[in-house]
Design a protein around this motif. Structure first.
Motif, PDB file in Angstrom:
ATOM      1  N   THR A 186      -6.350   6.028   5.655  1.00  0.00           N
ATOM      2  CA  THR A 186      -5.464   4.959   5.175  1.00  0.00           C
ATOM      3  C   THR A 186      -4.111   5.537   4.776  1.00  0.00           C
ATOM      4  O   THR A 186      -3.066   4.951   5.076  1.00  0.00           O
ATOM      5  N   LEU A 187      -4.121   6.688   4.107  1.00  0.00           N
ATOM      6  CA  LEU A 187      -2.863   7.339   3.733  1.00  0.00           C
ATOM      7  C   LEU A 187      -2.027   7.626   4.978  1.00  0.00           C
ATOM      8  O   LEU A 187      -0.825   7.379   5.009  1.00  0.00           O
ATOM      9  N   ALA A 234      -8.597   9.507  -3.150  1.00  0.00           N
ATOM     10  CA  ALA A 234      -9.655   9.173  -4.111  1.00  0.00           C
ATOM     11  C   ALA A 234      -9.085   8.406  -5.305  1.00  0.00           C
ATOM     12  O   ALA A 234      -9.710   7.464  -5.808  1.00  0.00           O
ATOM     13  N   LYS A 235      -7.908   8.795  -5.749  1.00  0.00           N
ATOM     14  CA  LYS A 235      -7.279   8.144  -6.898  1.00  0.00           C
ATOM     15  C   LYS A 235      -6.968   6.670  -6.596  1.00  0.00           C
ATOM     16  O   LYS A 235      -7.070   5.821  -7.471  1.00  0.00           O
ATOM     17  N   ILE A 236      -6.600   6.401  -5.348  1.00  0.00           N
ATOM     18  CA  ILE A 236      -6.268   5.022  -4.951  1.00  0.00           C
ATOM     19  C   ILE A 236      -7.511   4.271  -4.493  1.00  0.00           C
ATOM     20  O   ILE A 236      -7.505   3.056  -4.370  1.00  0.00           O
ATOM     21  N   ALA A 240       2.943   9.855   8.001  1.00  0.00           N
ATOM     22  CA  ALA A 240       2.466  10.790   9.022  1.00  0.00           C
ATOM     23  C   ALA A 240       1.967  12.101   8.413  1.00  0.00           C
ATOM     24  O   ALA A 240       1.154  12.792   9.008  1.00  0.00           O
ATOM     25  N   SER A 241       2.460  12.433   7.206  1.00  0.00           N
ATOM     26  CA  SER A 241       2.087  13.696   6.567  1.00  0.00           C
ATOM     27  C   SER A 241       2.329  13.597   5.060  1.00  0.00           C
ATOM     28  O   SER A 241       2.993  12.671   4.588  1.00  0.00           O
ATOM     29  N   ARG A 259       0.842  -1.196   0.000  1.00  0.00           N
ATOM     30  CA  ARG A 259       0.000   0.000   0.000  1.00  0.00           C
ATOM     31  C   ARG A 259       0.884   1.255   0.000  1.00  0.00           C
ATOM     32  O   ARG A 259       0.604   2.207  -0.714  1.00  0.00           O
ATOM     33  N   LYS A 260       1.950   1.218   0.766  1.00  0.00           N
ATOM     34  CA  LYS A 260       2.865   2.357   0.821  1.00  0.00           C
ATOM     35  C   LYS A 260       3.453   2.625  -0.564  1.00  0.00           C
ATOM     36  O   LYS A 260       3.488   3.769  -1.023  1.00  0.00           O
ATOM     37  N   LEU A 261       3.882   1.567  -1.236  1.00  0.00           N
ATOM     38  CA  LEU A 261       4.423   1.692  -2.583  1.00  0.00           C
ATOM     39  C   LEU A 261       3.351   2.203  -3.543  1.00  0.00           C
ATOM     40  O   LEU A 261       3.618   3.066  -4.378  1.00  0.00           O
ATOM     41  N   GLN A 262       2.144   1.699  -3.398  1.00  0.00           N
ATOM     42  CA  GLN A 262       1.034   2.143  -4.255  1.00  0.00           C
ATOM     43  C   GLN A 262       0.779   3.639  -4.067  1.00  0.00           C
ATOM     44  O   GLN A 262       0.540   4.359  -5.033  1.00  0.00           O
TER      45      GLN A 262
END
Length: 190
Positions: free
Chosen positions: A44-45, A36-38, A50-51, A9-12
């Protein structure tokens, strides 16, 4: 609901952020638009970063790791200092061409209105690129190809040339190829 492996998810998120930066119109990227794009929530982001600044730091880390890994390879594969400088320039311009979104990070456009430490980090990256050129040109000096008195000037010229090509590429909406006519231009500069 799809299950993602740790780190996926981080890579995505980083890949999507880089893809959004490829938009030639250059609209400000918000965490809401990114989420929204993901097709995930903003929460979740923030579970992964953290930012938004930390997301950009992730892109910068990718850029640094890639560029300096390739510079090290070039330095090890070529003992000729001028060839090193030539290949470093080609690599930097090719990297931008293959990664248009990253180019906006490299030139600082993507970092406007973000944490100022991000721009400072990009300035340090440019200093490290110039240092890599100095090392290659010092090698060329030892080989009698470049006067020692011109090493710093030529390193700065090559760094500025690359930055200018990146700028032109981004400012033309990724239409003006940074590698167009570059071999002849590098030969002229060196």
């Amino acid at each position: 609901m799809s299950i993602t492996k740790p780190g996926e998810r981080k890579l995505q998120i980083l890949q999507t952020l880089a893809a959004m930066l490829e938009n030639p119109k250059g609209e400000k990227i918000t965490t809401a638009a990114l989420a929204a794009k993901i097709d995930v929530s903003e929460a979740t982001l923030y579970r992964h970063f953290a930012s938004k600044a930390q997301m950009f730091e992730g892109l910068i880390e990718f850029i640094e790791t890639t560029i300096f890994g390739l510079i090290n390879q070039i330095s090890q594969q070529h003992k000729d200092g001028l060839q090193q400088a030539h290949n470093i320039t080609l690599m930097l311009l090719s990297f931008a061409e293959r990664n248009p979104g990253m180019t906006k990070v490299l030139i600082g456009d993507a970092l406007v209105n973000e944490d100022e430490r991000l721009q400072q980090r990009m300035n340090q990256l440019m200093d490290r690129i110039e240092l890599a050129y100095k090392q290659a040109l010092r090698q060329a000096g030892v080989q009698g190809q470049v006067p020692e008195s011109e090493v710093a000037m030529r390193a700065n010229l090559l760094t500025t040339f690359v930055l200018g090509r990146w700028q032109r590429y981004a400012k033309t909406g990724f239409k003006a190829s940074p590698t167009e006519l570059v071999t002849a231009q590098i030969t002229l500069l060196l």
